[in-house]
Design an enzyme around this catalytic site. Structure first.
Site, PDB file in Angstrom:
ATOM      1  N   ASP A  85       7.162   0.742   5.904  1.00 34.03           N
ATOM      2  CA  ASP A  85       7.843   1.875   6.530  1.00 34.03           C
ATOM      3  C   ASP A  85       7.257   2.114   7.913  1.00 34.03           C
ATOM      4  O   ASP A  85       6.474   1.323   8.418  1.00 34.03           O
ATOM      5  CB  ASP A  85       7.748   3.120   5.652  1.00 34.03           C
ATOM      6  N   GLU A 126       6.584  -5.333  -1.291  1.00 32.86           N
ATOM      7  CA  GLU A 126       6.105  -4.653  -0.078  1.00 32.86           C
ATOM      8  C   GLU A 126       4.653  -5.011   0.215  1.00 32.86           C
ATOM      9  O   GLU A 126       3.792  -4.911  -0.656  1.00 32.86           O
ATOM     10  CB  GLU A 126       6.241  -3.140  -0.229  1.00 32.86           C
ATOM     11  N   ASP A 139       1.335   1.728   7.489  1.00 32.34           N
ATOM     12  CA  ASP A 139       0.592   1.314   6.297  1.00 32.34           C
ATOM     13  C   ASP A 139       1.231   0.160   5.549  1.00 32.34           C
ATOM     14  O   ASP A 139       0.548  -0.656   4.935  1.00 32.34           O
ATOM     15  CB  ASP A 139       0.429   2.494   5.334  1.00 32.34           C
ATOM     16  N   TYR A 179       0.893   9.260  -0.802  1.00 33.37           N
ATOM     17  CA  TYR A 179      -0.552   9.012  -0.891  1.00 33.37           C
ATOM     18  C   TYR A 179      -1.248  10.280  -1.361  1.00 33.37           C
ATOM     19  O   TYR A 179      -2.107  10.835  -0.691  1.00 33.37           O
ATOM     20  CB  TYR A 179      -1.104   8.512   0.448  1.00 33.37           C
TER      21      TYR A 179
END
Length: 496
Positions: A88, A476, A85, A236
């Site tokens: 990571d 990120e 996603d 999430y």
């Protein structure tokens, strides 16, 4: 104001509003123009850097290699493929499904103007849908995550070196997850529209699977963060509830199948599933604004008066994001960037701008404006507001830097991304262990591998940006930042 701008009656409060709006749009850094096609190409290329599984021969980001080739084996299933996603190495199903839905919507609405990049966009979409088909292959089950996030986040490793736990998480009738299942159904249904002309058999497979997954989501209601709390929260976690994903899934199934049952489901459940809630939100956790914009197209085409309340909600969303009005629900930075509290602000910028542009096109075809009290916003004005956000991302901002890696002369160099920040396998064939990567994480040096097209979380509310890996909220990139940007850049590449 000109007919194509913001239309206001001749009164003082309205004049004040139009003055603020005009200043916001006009007193911005002026660029010599952007190469939107180059930015589009790079925004799609980014997805190749996020691929998990065995990479295809036509992989263009050569510093990546195969990874996570045994995902799903602990549960006796094949869950290889799909996307990481963000920075990571976990495969989170909820944001991956939303990314897939938004990629599909970008192609549905703007694919005809993508030119040569349409082929690459469809490939990026299929990489997501192939995985979602694997994740939904067992009836009554949706595999929603691969990888223990705590184990993963404790390491700074290349995906090619991963030795963290690849735990498989699922939802079923005993542990429901209508949110992630509803989003998965939406993704499969939306993608089925794209593949009608590219691969009809695959399109039918996607639609049939979407029907089955939606039935499961609706029959076994509940939030996946209640069933899998320790695995998905706080990463999430579904804060908004699962009701919006059920409407969202039904809306895409209605669009994809034209079956009356989904139209009736939407009408019957509009109030029960709270279609009018938080109409100014749209992202992986909250679909309300997207639902209203998507369904409103039929109203504006004169085909669905029974959906009129959704158009009223869509208009309300537009009014809530217009800068300078009394009841604006969205902040703007001094440099003119949409800003919402929390991390990864660019996800709000791209998703809300996508809706502004999409709705402006629907309004244009119907020759309509959006009434906002004594103010009326034209489609041309909404397009300009969306374009202003895209231009900010590409470099028209107080720092004069692009927030897309590889675009323009100045862009983020130290993004929070494991694969990009560690030496590639080609440059450093020996394994780099869990903690051995920490020195690369803390290094002040630029990332050795350029994740071309990655759009980072972006500057803070004061337009400041640290360009430092530890500041993950700003540095990120995520797939769901780029997915709606693909549609935006497609349109501006064709029209500017």
């Amino acid at each position: 104001m000109a007919r194509n701008g913001l239309c206001l009656p001749g009164n003082v409060p309205a004049f004040r509003a139009t003055l603020v709006l005009s200043l916001l749009l006009l007193l911005q850094p002026i660029s010599a123009g952007h190469d939107y096609h180059d930015a589009l190409r790079k925004s799609i290329l980014f997805f190749e850097g996020q691929r998990s599984g065995k990479l295809p021969p036509d992989q263009r980001l050569k510093w990546r290699r195969d990874s996570a080739l045994h995902d799903g084996s602990t549960a006796g299933v094949d869950l290889t493929g799909g996307y990481y996603d963000a920075g990571d190495n976990v495969k989170f199903g909820f944001p991956m499904a939303f990314t897939t839905t938004l990629l599909a919507w970008s192609i549905i609405d703007f694919g005809r103007v993508m030119g040569t990049e349409q082929r690459n966009a469809v490939k990026a979409l299929r990489w997501g849908t192939d995985y979602l088909l694997k994740a939904t292959a067992v009836p009554g089950v949706v595999f929603v995550q691969v990888g223990d996030p705590y184990s993963d986040h404790n390491c700074w490793e290349r995906p090619e070196d991963m030795d963290t736990r690849r735990t498989v998480y699922k939802i079923d009738h005993n542990n429901p997850g209508s949110d992630v299942a509803g989003e998965t159904a939406a993704a499969l249904a939306a993608a089925s529209i794209v593949f009608r002309s590219h691969d009809p058999a695959y399109s039918r497979l996607l639609l049939n699977r979407a029907v089955r997954v939606f039935e499961f989501a609706d029959t076994h209601r509940g939030a996946y963060s209640s069933s899998l709390k320790n695995a998905v929260c706080p990463f999430y976690c579904d804060v908004n509830g699962f009701q919006d994903e059920l409407l969202w899934g039904a809306a895409w199934l209605h669009k994809a199948s034209r079956r009356r049952q989904y139209r009736e489901y939407i009408v019957r459940n509009e109030v029960v599933l709270r279609a009018g809630d938080t109409i100014n939100e749209f992202g992986w956790d909250n679909k309300h604004a997207g639902i209203n914009i998507l369904i409103s197209k039929e109203v504006l085409m004169g085909k669905a008066d029974y959906f009129e309340s959704f158009k009223q909600n869509a208009d309300g969303f537009i009014c809530s994001v217009l800068p300078g009005l009394a009841h604006t629900q969205v902040q703007y930075s001094p440099g003119g960037l949409i800003f919402k509290p929390g991390g990864s602000n660019m996800q709000h910028v791209t998703s809300l701008s996508f809706l502004l542009l999409t709705y402006s096109n629907y309004l244009s075809h119907a020759n309509k404006n959006v009434p906002c009290g004594m103010t009326s916003a034209s489609p041309a004005f909404l397009k300009q507001l969306a374009k202003r956000q895209v231009d900010y991302i590409l470099g028209d901002n107080p720092l004069r830097m692009s927030y897309m890696v590889g675009y323009g002369p100045r862009y983020p160099q130290r993004i929070h991304h494991r694969g990009s920040s560690l030496p590639s396998v080609q440059a450093h064939p020996a394994r780099i262990g869990c903690k051995a990567g920490s020195r690369y994480f803390m290094s002040p040096n630029p990332n050795p591998n350029k994740l071309v097209g990655a759009v980072v979380g972006g500057p803070n509310s004061s337009d400041a940006f640290p360009d430092s890996r530890p500041y993950f909220q700003e540095s990120e990139p995520t797939t769901y930042i780029n997915a709606p940007l693909v549609g935006l850049l497609s349109y501006f590449a064709a029209h500017y």
